[in-house]
Design a protein around this motif. Structure first.
Motif, mmCIF file in Angstrom:
data_model
loop_
_atom_site.group_PDB
_atom_site.id
_atom_site.type_symbol
_atom_site.label_atom_id
_atom_site.label_comp_id
_atom_site.label_asym_id
_atom_site.label_seq_id
_atom_site.Cartn_x
_atom_site.Cartn_y
_atom_site.Cartn_z
ATOM 1 N N THR A 170 50.758 32.665 37.837
ATOM 2 C CA THR A 170 51.386 32.499 39.146
ATOM 3 C C THR A 170 51.808 31.044 39.318
ATOM 4 O O THR A 170 51.301 30.149 38.633
ATOM 5 C CB THR A 170 50.410 32.860 40.281
ATOM 6 N N GLU A 171 52.705 30.849 40.250
ATOM 7 C CA GLU A 171 53.222 29.501 40.484
ATOM 8 C C GLU A 171 52.086 28.528 40.807
ATOM 9 O O GLU A 171 52.064 27.399 40.336
ATOM 10 C CB GLU A 171 54.202 29.594 41.646
ATOM 11 N N LYS A 172 51.140 28.999 41.605
ATOM 12 C CA LYS A 172 50.027 28.131 41.997
ATOM 13 C C LYS A 172 49.172 27.744 40.791
ATOM 14 O O LYS A 172 48.590 26.658 40.744
ATOM 15 C CB LYS A 172 49.140 28.826 43.042
ATOM 16 N N THR A 177 56.864 20.891 33.144
ATOM 17 C CA THR A 177 55.882 21.923 33.486
ATOM 18 C C THR A 177 54.549 21.699 32.792
ATOM 19 O O THR A 177 53.577 22.391 33.088
ATOM 20 C CB THR A 177 56.392 23.320 33.075
ATOM 21 N N GLU A 233 45.832 33.252 44.997
ATOM 22 C CA GLU A 233 47.159 32.751 44.633
ATOM 23 C C GLU A 233 47.171 32.292 43.188
ATOM 24 O O GLU A 233 48.194 31.921 42.655
ATOM 25 C CB GLU A 233 47.542 31.591 45.552
ATOM 26 N N CYS A 247 46.455 34.345 36.032
ATOM 27 C CA CYS A 247 47.162 34.126 34.771
ATOM 28 C C CYS A 247 46.795 35.180 33.749
ATOM 29 O O CYS A 247 45.732 35.812 33.818
ATOM 30 C CB CYS A 247 46.929 32.718 34.231
ATOM 31 N N ASP A 281 51.587 38.311 39.367
ATOM 32 C CA ASP A 281 51.739 37.966 40.780
ATOM 33 C C ASP A 281 51.106 39.038 41.667
ATOM 34 O O ASP A 281 50.343 38.726 42.589
ATOM 35 C CB ASP A 281 53.223 37.815 41.137
ATOM 36 N N GLN A 328 55.190 38.787 34.534
ATOM 37 C CA GLN A 328 55.124 37.873 35.671
ATOM 38 C C GLN A 328 54.881 38.651 36.968
ATOM 39 O O GLN A 328 54.025 38.289 37.766
ATOM 40 C CB GLN A 328 56.443 37.085 35.756
ATOM 41 N N TRP A 384 50.148 27.089 37.916
ATOM 42 C CA TRP A 384 50.822 25.956 37.264
ATOM 43 C C TRP A 384 50.718 24.687 38.097
ATOM 44 O O TRP A 384 50.999 23.601 37.605
ATOM 45 C CB TRP A 384 52.295 26.288 36.990
ATOM 46 N N ARG A 385 50.346 24.821 39.355
ATOM 47 C CA ARG A 385 50.207 23.614 40.172
ATOM 48 C C ARG A 385 48.802 23.032 40.110
ATOM 49 O O ARG A 385 48.532 22.000 40.717
ATOM 50 C CB ARG A 385 50.619 23.906 41.611
#
Ligand SMILES: Nc1nc2c(ncn2[C@@H]2O[C@H](COP(=O)(O)OP(=O)(O)OP(=O)(O)O)[C@@H](O)[C@H]2O)c(=O)[nH]1
Ligand SMILES: [Mg+2]
Lengths: 249, 435
Positions: free
Chosen positions: B194-196, B311, B180, B183, B171, B167, B198-199
């Motif tokens: 990255t968190e983004k 998720t 941002e 993966c 990142d 992770q 997943w968004r």
């Protein structure tokens, strides 16, 4: 099968892969009798007492859609050759490691050839792709297909676009195996070669033993790159030592 | 009328306004032009009478599904039906609906929405559409075992033994690439992102995974691919950079004009990933199981698909060698288990569970296309568990606010024990991995 222009073999040992003393080097690029696929974090590893430098080059594959750029990259790397034409919709690079022995002093080098393949239609649709391919490029392979006359006729235009650029230029004729549909005569190829003094190589057909089919093309490319003078030698970053050294031949 | 051979699927694409055929894919034997014309005609006829024809069934067990996208393009899929006895027509229809959505998303991904909706030159469009065939054929063949995201629209994931290190590297690598969105994909499944990332809309995550899988399968070292995001950025292309770290392990970032592929590769790949070579190898060793060895599954679990509903991620595995006591009936093959898992997923989500609708369809359209049985709509409550016993194996579905679990067990497991097997499996996985 690739057939090389006669002038080759003066700087590096031709057909070295057939010699006994090349075994320990070629074994590093093979796995279970097939070519080994290296990730970016990997490279052929020789035992510590055999110091081999690796020289890095960037090679751009140029030619119209369907001419066989993606197939050539796969062939040279020993990957599966696509049997369907699917357009490449961006840039794909393929890394080929190739051991070479210099005639002059018997020195062995690993050539790391990174082939840059960009689909012709993608190049047309997106402006940023061609500059990316040209950035720090060392050689261009101009492809034409023996089954497509227009691709051959367009070569001079293509090569002219690179006049003055300090890059190695080679021409590769693909689909040489499809002689039933051959649209480019041997005589035309010879004339072209003389006019432009650019070597023309021929590829096509089934891949048989993995090395013999590509050796002459890769040796020819390596020879021209080496002869072109300056190269950047870089031990691969897996070795943990990323100092660059310049080698002048 | 039987239009196509059993098991074969053919896709047709036409302009919605005038019915000009743009391309056909799939099935070795193409449908005759007159049939294509009629299929389009009957849909238009309905349209003229205020009726939207969305699907129909033929006597031979075939199926036709129509769908118009953005008022500009019509996709029709014709299926010969009955892939080796797989499922009934409802399962088929869901599968085909999904296929059409995915095909459209692929077209947008490669060409962008503008080119598809503002058609100025049909011949040119036809030519440009060829660049989508690789992904479309991959969807039609749907051959990759163990990849369920195209159906579930949940990202096929792999839970690495050492998630924190990976992770951090993803990142850091993304940040260094001015992005941002990053993966790491291992064996075609997301191991870290990255968190983004997943968004992004779940279907986009699935679509990008499919693209990365096909690029990775070619064995190339790196890529710079222009991509449009069907929901996030349908008209402006981003660059998808992909680097093959080790065969089977690829790191990707979505970025703008910089950095160049060359500079990212020579300047960043080694810096971030060389220290992690062994961690990546451990991750590759997890293999198709998508679960680390720290998760010990009960021996009576044949296969499973676990979805995290929040998720929109999933893990799945089929176990190869469960020792079968002498005299027990034979177990379904690995390939068959994957097939049954898909069918049971559709079975459960159309009849009992919610299928989280993640697609951007208008509410009216959703009502028209509603896959959920009237039977379910008649329930005053949400079923939490369901099971199905067939000649091949037993299937059990379990739903909690956070998860959906679909599990296959051998026939030898008593039906009353399935619930225990399922609940325990769920807590085993969630307990060990926090999934
Ligand atoms: N017989 C034969 N077929 C070949 C040869 N080289 C390429 N092909 C076929 O020609 C077709 C097109 O080859 P590709 O390599 O995909 O073409 P490309 O130049 O990458 O095309 P774009 O990505 O669209 O620019 C494929 O079906 C290949 O199998 C060859 O040497 N011999
Ligand atoms: Mg190509």
């Amino acid at each position: 099968m690739a057939h090389v222009s006669p002038s080759s073999g003066s700087i590096i040992v031709a057909d070295w892969h057939r010699c006994k003393d090349s075994k320990e080097y070629f074994s590093k690029i093979l796995h279970k009798k097939r070519r080994k696929n290296f990730g970016l974090l990997e490279s052929p590893v020789m035992p510590p007492h055999v110091a081999v430098d690796t020289v890095h080059y960037k090679i751009f594959l140029s030619g119209k859609s369907g001419v066989g750029k993606t197939a050539l990259a796969a062939r040279l790397a020993g990957l599966n050759i696509p049997n369907m034409h699917y357009e490449t919709t961006g840039i794909e690079t393929t890394v080929v490691y190739w051991p070479v022995k210099l005639r002059e002093n018997g020195r062995v080098l690993f050539f790391r050839l990174q082939l840059w393949d960009c689909g012709e239609n993608a190049l047309r649709r997106f402006d940023h792709l061609l500059p990316a391919c040209k950035e720090q490029v060392d050689a261009v392979l101009f492809l034409f297909s023996f089954t497509d006359r227009t691709s051959f006729d367009d070569l001079s235009n293509q090569i002219a676009k690179w006049t003055g650029a300090p890059v190695v230029k080679l021409v590769v004729g693909t689909k040489f195996d499809l002689f039933m549909h051959c649209d480019v005569a041997e005589r035309d190829v010879r004339n072209f070669q003389e006019t432009w003094s650019v070597p023309v190589l021929r590829v096509g057909g089934e891949v048989s033993d993995g090395l013999g089919d590509v050796a002459s093309l890769l040796n020819c490319l390596a020879e021209h790159l080496w002869a072109s003078g300056l190269c950047i030698s870089q031990t691969p970053f897996t070795a943990g030592d990323r100092d660059c050294t310049l080698i002048l031949t | 009328m039987m239009m196509l051979q059993h098991g074969s699927t053919q896709l047709l694409c036409l302009t919605a306004s005038s019915g000009v055929p743009l391309f056909t894919r799939g099935a070795s034997k193409q449908l005759p032009f007159s049939v294509i014309g009629s299929l389009n005609g009957v849909h238009m006829f309905g349209g003229g009478h205020g009726v939207v024809l969305s699907s129909c069934e033929t006597e031979g067990g075939g199926k036709v599904v129509w769908r118009v996208f953005q008022d500009s393009m019509m996709l029709i899929v014709v299926s010969g039906g009955g892939q080796d006895g797989a499922g009934d027509s409802k399962e088929d229809e869901v599968r085909l609906q999904r296929l059409l959505e995915n095909v459209w998303s692929c077209m947008v991904l490669v060409l962008g929405q503008d080119e598809l909706t503002n058609v100025r030159n049909v011949e040119r469009l036809k030519r440009d559409l060829r660049s989508c065939f690789s992904l479309i054929d991959q969807l039609l063949e749907d051959r990759q075992e163990g990849i369920l995201g195209n159906l579930t629209h949940c990202a096929d994931s792999l839970l690495p033994p050492n998630p924190t290190l990976l992770q951090e590297a993803v990142d850091g690598f993304a940040q260094a690439s001015d992005s941002e969105f990053g993966c790491l994909i291992v064996h075609g499944r997301i191991a870290a992102a990255t968190e983004k990332w997943w968004r992004l809309a779940p279907p986009e995550v699935v679509l990008l995974s499919a693209l990365i899988r096909s690029l990775s399968a070619s064995g190339s070292a790196s890529c710079d691919y222009p991509v449009f995001l069907p929901q996030g950025s349908p008209t402006v292309a981003h660059r998808l950079l992909r680097f093959q770290l080790l065969p089977g392990a690829d790191v990707c970032v979505l970025c703008g004009p910089t950095p160049s592929l060359h500079s990212a590769e020579s300047g960043m790949v080694g810096r971030f990933w060389t220290p992690l070579v062994e961690t990546l190898r451990d991750c590759l060793a997890v293999g198709e199981h998508s679960l680390p060895r720290s998760v010990s599954l009960r021996p009576d679990v044949l296969a499973l698909l676990l979805i995290n509903r929040e998720t929109r991620r999933s893990v799945s595995c089929v176990r190869t060698s469960t020792n079968r006591p002498l005299g027990d009936p034979p177990l379904p093959s690995k390939a068959r288990c994957w097939e049954i898992l898909k069918l049971f997923y559709i079975f459960s989500t159309t009849r009992y569970f919610n299928q989280e609708e993640t697609l951007c369809v208008s509410p009216e359209e959703r009502a028209q296309r509603a896959n959920t049985d009237d039977f379910v709509l008649g329930f005053s409550h949400q079923p939490l568990q369901c099971y199905l016993v067939t000649e091949e194996c037993k299937s059990y579905g379990l739903q909690t606010p956070q998860h959906q679990l679909f599990l296959l067990a051998p026939l030898s497991v008593p039906t009353f024990a399935l619930r225990t097997v399922a609940t325990q499996t769920l807590s085993d996985i969630v307990g060990a991995t926090g999934f």
